[in-house]
Design a protein around this motif. Structure first.
Motif, PDB file in Angstrom:
ATOM      1  N   HIS A 233      13.438  22.227 -19.876  1.00  0.00           N
ATOM      2  CA  HIS A 233      13.359  21.724 -21.238  1.00  0.00           C
ATOM      3  C   HIS A 233      14.578  20.862 -21.561  1.00  0.00           C
ATOM      4  CE1 HIS A 233      10.569  25.252 -22.622  1.00  0.00           C
ATOM      5  NE2 HIS A 233      10.021  24.468 -21.730  1.00  0.00           N
ATOM      6  N   GLY A 234      14.465  20.057 -22.595  1.00  0.00           N
ATOM      7  CA  GLY A 234      15.577  19.209 -23.012  1.00  0.00           C
ATOM      8  C   GLY A 234      15.418  18.802 -24.455  1.00  0.00           C
ATOM      9  N   ILE A 235      16.244  17.875 -24.886  1.00  0.00           N
ATOM     10  CA  ILE A 235      16.158  17.331 -26.243  1.00  0.00           C
ATOM     11  C   ILE A 235      16.511  15.848 -26.160  1.00  0.00           C
ATOM     12  CG2 ILE A 235      18.551  17.944 -26.820  1.00  0.00           C
ATOM     13  CD1 ILE A 235      17.550  18.491 -29.690  1.00  0.00           C
ATOM     14  N   PRO A 236      15.746  14.968 -26.841  1.00  0.00           N
ATOM     15  CA  PRO A 236      16.016  13.529 -26.742  1.00  0.00           C
ATOM     16  C   PRO A 236      17.416  13.174 -27.244  1.00  0.00           C
ATOM     17  CG  PRO A 236      13.864  13.938 -27.738  1.00  0.00           C
ATOM     18  CD  PRO A 236      14.558  15.255 -27.664  1.00  0.00           C
ATOM     19  N   ALA A 237      17.956  12.091 -26.705  1.00  0.00           N
ATOM     20  CA  ALA A 237      19.262  11.593 -27.153  1.00  0.00           C
ATOM     21  C   ALA A 237      19.174  11.228 -28.632  1.00  0.00           C
ATOM     22  CB  ALA A 237      19.668  10.385 -26.321  1.00  0.00           C
ATOM     23  N   HIS A 238      20.172  11.637 -29.405  1.00  0.00           N
ATOM     24  CA  HIS A 238      20.137  11.390 -30.842  1.00  0.00           C
ATOM     25  C   HIS A 238      21.535  11.501 -31.437  1.00  0.00           C
ATOM     26  CE1 HIS A 238      20.156  15.759 -30.557  1.00  0.00           C
ATOM     27  NE2 HIS A 238      20.617  15.787 -31.793  1.00  0.00           N
ATOM     28  N   ILE A 239      21.650  11.049 -32.666  1.00  0.00           N
ATOM     29  CA  ILE A 239      22.849  11.251 -33.487  1.00  0.00           C
ATOM     30  C   ILE A 239      22.391  11.946 -34.757  1.00  0.00           C
ATOM     31  CG2 ILE A 239      24.639  10.126 -34.866  1.00  0.00           C
ATOM     32  CD1 ILE A 239      24.669   7.874 -32.832  1.00  0.00           C
ATOM     33  N   VAL A 259      24.271  20.826 -18.656  1.00  0.00           N
ATOM     34  CA  VAL A 259      24.922  19.517 -18.672  1.00  0.00           C
ATOM     35  C   VAL A 259      24.314  18.704 -19.813  1.00  0.00           C
ATOM     36  CG1 VAL A 259      25.304  17.342 -17.450  1.00  0.00           C
ATOM     37  CG2 VAL A 259      25.503  19.510 -16.220  1.00  0.00           C
ATOM     38  N   MET A 260      25.166  18.253 -20.732  1.00  0.00           N
ATOM     39  CA  MET A 260      24.727  17.424 -21.855  1.00  0.00           C
ATOM     40  C   MET A 260      25.227  16.006 -21.641  1.00  0.00           C
ATOM     41  SD  MET A 260      25.366  17.986 -25.973  1.00  0.00           S
ATOM     42  CE  MET A 260      24.112  19.269 -26.125  1.00  0.00           C
ATOM     43  N   ASP A 261      24.368  15.028 -21.889  1.00  0.00           N
ATOM     44  CA  ASP A 261      24.724  13.623 -21.683  1.00  0.00           C
ATOM     45  C   ASP A 261      25.140  12.982 -23.004  1.00  0.00           C
ATOM     46  OD1 ASP A 261      24.156  13.521 -18.915  1.00  0.00           O
ATOM     47  OD2 ASP A 261      22.021  13.405 -19.353  1.00  0.00           O
ATOM     48  N   GLY A 293      22.301  14.340 -25.841  1.00  0.00           N
ATOM     49  CA  GLY A 293      20.975  14.844 -25.504  1.00  0.00           C
ATOM     50  C   GLY A 293      21.012  15.619 -24.205  1.00  0.00           C
ATOM     51  N   ILE A 294      19.925  16.300 -23.916  1.00  0.00           N
ATOM     52  CA  ILE A 294      19.800  17.092 -22.687  1.00  0.00           C
ATOM     53  C   ILE A 294      18.576  16.593 -21.930  1.00  0.00           C
ATOM     54  CG2 ILE A 294      19.373  19.385 -21.738  1.00  0.00           C
ATOM     55  CD1 ILE A 294      20.795  20.539 -24.218  1.00  0.00           C
ATOM     56  N   THR A 295      18.776  16.135 -20.711  1.00  0.00           N
ATOM     57  CA  THR A 295      17.669  15.642 -19.885  1.00  0.00           C
ATOM     58  C   THR A 295      16.795  16.811 -19.448  1.00  0.00           C
ATOM     59  OG1 THR A 295      19.067  13.856 -19.068  1.00  0.00           O
ATOM     60  CG2 THR A 295      17.077  14.347 -17.811  1.00  0.00           C
ATOM     61  N   PRO A 296      15.474  16.729 -19.650  1.00  0.00           N
ATOM     62  CA  PRO A 296      14.609  17.825 -19.211  1.00  0.00           C
ATOM     63  C   PRO A 296      14.504  17.883 -17.693  1.00  0.00           C
ATOM     64  CG  PRO A 296      13.297  16.017 -20.126  1.00  0.00           C
ATOM     65  CD  PRO A 296      14.734  15.667 -20.351  1.00  0.00           C
ATOM     66  N   ARG A 297      15.068  18.902 -17.087  1.00  0.00           N
ATOM     67  CA  ARG A 297      15.011  19.094 -15.633  1.00  0.00           C
ATOM     68  C   ARG A 297      15.376  20.548 -15.345  1.00  0.00           C
ATOM     69  NH1 ARG A 297      19.970  14.949 -15.405  1.00  0.00           N
ATOM     70  NH2 ARG A 297      21.640  16.336 -16.090  1.00  0.00           N
ATOM     71  N   LYS A 298      15.107  20.994 -14.137  1.00  0.00           N
ATOM     72  CA  LYS A 298      15.368  22.388 -13.771  1.00  0.00           C
ATOM     73  C   LYS A 298      16.685  22.561 -13.031  1.00  0.00           C
ATOM     74  CE  LYS A 298      10.525  23.802 -13.791  1.00  0.00           C
ATOM     75  NZ  LYS A 298       9.413  24.428 -13.050  1.00  0.00           N
ATOM     76  N   PHE A 299      17.268  21.453 -12.547  1.00  0.00           N
ATOM     77  CA  PHE A 299      18.554  21.506 -11.851  1.00  0.00           C
ATOM     78  C   PHE A 299      19.478  20.451 -12.443  1.00  0.00           C
ATOM     79  CE2 PHE A 299      15.659  23.410  -8.865  1.00  0.00           C
ATOM     80  CZ  PHE A 299      16.402  24.366  -8.186  1.00  0.00           C
ATOM     81  N   ASP A 300      20.754  20.777 -12.566  1.00  0.00           N
ATOM     82  CA  ASP A 300      21.770  19.808 -12.972  1.00  0.00           C
ATOM     83  C   ASP A 300      22.646  19.461 -11.778  1.00  0.00           C
ATOM     84  OD1 ASP A 300      21.305  19.368 -15.743  1.00  0.00           O
ATOM     85  OD2 ASP A 300      22.134  21.340 -16.198  1.00  0.00           O
ATOM     86  N   THR A 301      23.066  18.199 -11.699  1.00  0.00           N
ATOM     87  CA  THR A 301      24.060  17.792 -10.697  1.00  0.00           C
ATOM     88  C   THR A 301      25.434  18.145 -11.244  1.00  0.00           C
ATOM     89  OG1 THR A 301      22.662  15.970  -9.932  1.00  0.00           O
ATOM     90  CG2 THR A 301      25.007  15.858  -9.395  1.00  0.00           C
ATOM     91  N   VAL A 302      26.165  18.974 -10.501  1.00  0.00           N
ATOM     92  CA  VAL A 302      27.472  19.461 -10.970  1.00  0.00           C
ATOM     93  C   VAL A 302      28.502  19.336  -9.856  1.00  0.00           C
ATOM     94  CG1 VAL A 302      26.366  21.082 -12.565  1.00  0.00           C
ATOM     95  CG2 VAL A 302      27.029  21.866 -10.280  1.00  0.00           C
ATOM     96  N   GLN A 303      29.765  19.578 -10.185  1.00  0.00           N
ATOM     97  CA  GLN A 303      30.848  19.569  -9.198  1.00  0.00           C
ATOM     98  C   GLN A 303      30.863  20.891  -8.447  1.00  0.00           C
ATOM     99  OE1 GLN A 303      33.209  16.302 -11.466  1.00  0.00           O
ATOM    100  NE2 GLN A 303      33.627  17.026  -9.479  1.00  0.00           N
ATOM    101  N   ALA A 304      30.823  20.813  -7.145  1.00  0.00           N
ATOM    102  CA  ALA A 304      30.807  22.029  -6.338  1.00  0.00           C
ATOM    103  C   ALA A 304      32.109  22.802  -6.469  1.00  0.00           C
ATOM    104  CB  ALA A 304      30.544  21.683  -4.874  1.00  0.00           C
ATOM    105  N   SER A 305      33.231  22.086  -6.534  1.00  0.00           N
ATOM    106  CA  SER A 305      34.535  22.749  -6.544  1.00  0.00           C
ATOM    107  C   SER A 305      34.884  23.342  -7.897  1.00  0.00           C
ATOM    108  CB  SER A 305      35.633  21.763  -6.131  1.00  0.00           C
ATOM    109  OG  SER A 305      35.677  20.680  -7.052  1.00  0.00           O
ATOM    110  N   GLN A 306      34.258  22.821  -8.968  1.00  0.00           N
ATOM    111  CA  GLN A 306      34.615  23.265 -10.313  1.00  0.00           C
ATOM    112  C   GLN A 306      33.746  24.417 -10.809  1.00  0.00           C
ATOM    113  OE1 GLN A 306      37.261  22.032 -12.160  1.00  0.00           O
ATOM    114  NE2 GLN A 306      37.747  21.002 -10.240  1.00  0.00           N
ATOM    115  N   SER A 307      32.739  24.781 -10.018  1.00  0.00           N
ATOM    116  CA  SER A 307      31.815  25.837 -10.399  1.00  0.00           C
ATOM    117  C   SER A 307      31.233  25.525 -11.769  1.00  0.00           C
ATOM    118  CB  SER A 307      32.522  27.186 -10.374  1.00  0.00           C
ATOM    119  OG  SER A 307      31.607  28.233 -10.648  1.00  0.00           O
ATOM    120  N   HIS A 308      31.400  26.432 -12.736  1.00  0.00           N
ATOM    121  CA  HIS A 308      30.816  26.232 -14.058  1.00  0.00           C
ATOM    122  C   HIS A 308      31.888  25.867 -15.077  1.00  0.00           C
ATOM    123  CE1 HIS A 308      27.397  29.052 -12.611  1.00  0.00           C
ATOM    124  NE2 HIS A 308      27.221  27.819 -12.199  1.00  0.00           N
TER     125      HIS A 308
END
Length: 664
Positions: A233-239, A259-261, A293-308
């Motif tokens: 799930h996600g939410i469209p980009a907005h202000i 991850v929020m864009d 906004g939040i892109t609707p997807r099931k996986f986020d691309t993140v930094q491996a070394s930074q964990s969460h």
């Protein structure tokens, strides 16, 4: 490799398929990166199907590769279907090549993926400069304890009495509850005269008081929206509307990280990790100017070394992996504004706009005025820049023109810069356009063109063997005017003559495939080559959401009656401001304004106010063009109402609905 193709050995069916896939992988690499594979062993392998873009995580791929030797580096570019691995020696690389080529492994969602490997001399990857967080944005990690998190989550009763005013509203993609005031997603606003009974939950009071005391927030909120997001799930980009809320908007992430864009009007996108139990605080520029906004997807691309860990997701391809989303619940707090907004961003502030977005036209006169201001005037202003982005002919339009008999007389109604007027030298083509400057460009190119309105073309009835209308009819502001433009096309045709019509589609994702318009969404993070001028269907857009349509609506195919009433299921937005579309995103309203960010010599073109603060200088003025985007079946239904016409073809082409009709 190459030598196997030259041997006398006859390949079986499986081997032929493997060879085809391997060759395809080489071509993909060459097209995306400009890197050619080699036939001899090197330290570096490209692993096709082993990329973040097709669901392969670093934690999953690296152990498989390490079985064959020491891995110096594993480079995983974001959103790409391949990765690069560098071994310590060519011998280790060769072992991996021999053993893994064609090997089937299972990705993070349980799908079987076959790897295809090739040797390369070097791996070039584009490193992006580190970005700062948008000004005014902070992420406070571990703002609450796990015990408080549990209490907050348990306090939300998703199954309580549906008669209560603050009961969840079921949106298409998530569950939501409101406290204090109901947040209206159709305009990112609240009704200040209709507070909800009960105010904010008592459990929030002590937490907010603590944040105030510790200086994390400046205002005590009086409005709360609770959203629950399932993976995907996600939410469209907005202000959030300026006049609705005070400067400070805060959001607490519970249950899972996300991850929020954040996106600036210039096209810069900054992905930000919001860890579990963290507080996002938006003030100043990040609140008023950047969309989130939040892109609707099931996986986020993140930094491996930074964990969460919270903060920016940089595109260091040597440190990226996939993170599976969990169920996230957000508590978003706002303070309802009681006075007009006086922020430093007047161009995007609804309280300060000299000219607010126009309303949906209620009459033919209003529609004509809207088109004059938001179509005709705009194209005169942007003609030079617009023409510079319109040089590639669309293949199916070329196919139509080249299939016409030699000597045919063809009218291009709304010809723009004339890019189709010279496609087939065997035709007699003439163009017309409402823009004098675009017609002048046609004439400079030695094409026959003149200025006129598409509703009244000064060509004798029944004199054309064919007509084309490409990306024109969607600029008419009412169903009646769109219908009249179709009737004018038919009037020009001789019996047996054909017309090809293209209009922009509401559905920018069709048959599970995204249009070029969506695929070219630039996640630039400031990289210069990613925010260059656009040359696809609609050009470079500047994005802001001042008002949005129904963000969770869907459009079903209309009937003929639907078209005559105004569009998909008669979804006519009366007494409402036209929304401003957000760049490279799906449409949420059929009638909208699409921004054009003018590039070129600012001294030559009429300037407008900059997006930035009053004291800043932005050499790129922004103009807004009116569009009615057509939903599936709408154009065909309109053509079915025409007299003496048969529809030869109706199809979807890269984000456009298209019809070929014939006069009978």
């Amino acid at each position: 490799m190459e030598s196997s193709q030259q041997s006398n050995y006859k390949l079986n069916k499986t081997e032929k398929k493997f060879l085809r896939k391997q060759i395809k992988a080489r071509h993909t690499l060459l097209r995306h990166e400009g890197i050619e594979t080699v036939s001899y062993a090197t330290q570096i392998l490209v692993v096709a199907n082993g990329g973040l873009g097709n669901g392969m995580s670093r934690n999953q791929l690296l152990p498989v590769l390490e079985k064959f030797g020491r891995v110096d580096a594993l480079l995983m570019p974001p959103n790409k279907p391949y990765s690069f691995v560098r071994y310590e020696t060519p011998e280790e690389s060769k072992k991996a090549y021999v053993t893994l080529n064609g090997k089937e492994i299972v990705d993070d969602v349980g799908q079987k993926i076959i790897l295809y490997l090739n040797f390369v001399e070097k791996a070039r990857w584009k490193e992006l400069d580190l970005q700062a967080l948008p000004p005014g944005l902070i992420v406070v990690e571990e703002i609450i304890s796990s015990e408080d998190e549990k209490m907050l989550l348990e306090s939300v009763n998703w199954t309580e009495d549906t008669d209560l005013q603050n009961f969840q509203k079921s949106l298409k993609h998530r569950r939501v509850k409101h406290f204090g005031y109901e947040f209206h997603y159709e305009n990112n606003n609240v009704d200040k005269d209709k507070p909800l009974p009960g105010g904010l939950p008592d459990i929030c009071d002590s937490i907010l008081e603590k944040w105030l005391k510790e200086g994390f927030i400046r205002h005590k909120p009086d409005q709360l929206t609770v959203n629950q997001y399932e993976p995907g799930h996600g939410i469209p980009a907005h202000i959030d509307t300026h006049s609705a809320f005070e400067d400070e908007i805060i959001s607490l992430s519970l249950g899972s990280e996300i991850v929020m864009d954040f996106k600036h009007p210039d096209g810069v996108t900054v992905p930000v990790m919001l860890p579990r139990r963290s507080l996002l605080v938006m003030t100043g520029e990040s609140r008023y100017l950047w969309t989130h906004g939040i892109t609707p997807r099931k996986f986020d691309t993140v930094q491996a070394s930074q964990s969460h860990k919270g903060g920016i997701i940089t595109k260091d391809v040597g440190d990226l992996t996939l993170n599976k989303r969990g169920i996230r619940t957000s508590f978003t707090f706002r303070k309802v504004r009681q006075t007009p907004c006086n922020c430093s961003y007047p161009l995007v502030c609804d309280s300060q706009m000299k000219e607010p977005p126009p309303s949906f036209p209620e009459s033919d006169k209003e529609a004509a005025q809207l088109e004059q201001e938001y179509v005709h005037r705009v194209y005169e202003e942007i003609a030079g820049h617009f023409s510079s982005t319109r040089h590639s002919a669309w293949p199916r339009i070329v196919e139509f023109l080249k299939a016409l008999p030699s000597g045919s007389l063809v009218a291009d109604i709304g010809c723009g810069n004339g890019k189709y007027l010279g496609i087939n030298k065997e035709l007699y083509m003439i163009g017309c356009d409402r823009s004098q400057k675009l017609v002048d460009i046609c004439r400079e190119r030695q094409f026959q063109a003149f200025v006129c309105d598409a509703l009244a073309v000064p060509i004798r009835s029944g004199s054309c063997d064919a007509c084309i209308s490409i990306a024109v009819i969607h600029h008419f502001a009412t169903a009646e005017r769109r219908m009249a433009s179709l009737q004018e096309l038919v009037r020009l045709l001789r019996p047996g003559g054909k017309a090809l019509i293209y209009v922009w589609a509401l559905e920018q994702e069709y048959n599970k495939k995204k249009s070029k318009y969506l695929r070219e969404n630039r996640l630039s993070q400031g990289r210069k080559e990613d925010i260059s001028n656009d040359t696809s269907v609609q050009g470079l857009l500047v994005e802001q959401m001042l008002d949005v349509g129904n963000q969770d609506s869907a459009c079903s195919a209309p009937s003929v009656n639907d078209f005559q009433k105004g569009g998909c299921n008669s979804r006519k937005v009366t007494n409402s401001k036209l929304p401003i579309h957000t760049n490279r995103t799906s449409f949420h309203s059929q009638d909208l304004l699409v921004p054009w960010h003018l590039k070129g010599n600012p001294g030559k073109d009429k300037p407008t106010e900059p997006f930035g603060p009053v004291e800043s200088h932005d050499p790129s003025p922004v103009f807004h063009r009116y569009y009615h985007v057509f939903c599936e079946g709408e154009l065909e239904a309109a053509c079915q109402t025409l007299n003496n016409v048969s529809i030869l073809q109706s199809y979807y082409d890269q984000g456009n609905w298209c019809v070929i009709l014939q006069k009978v």
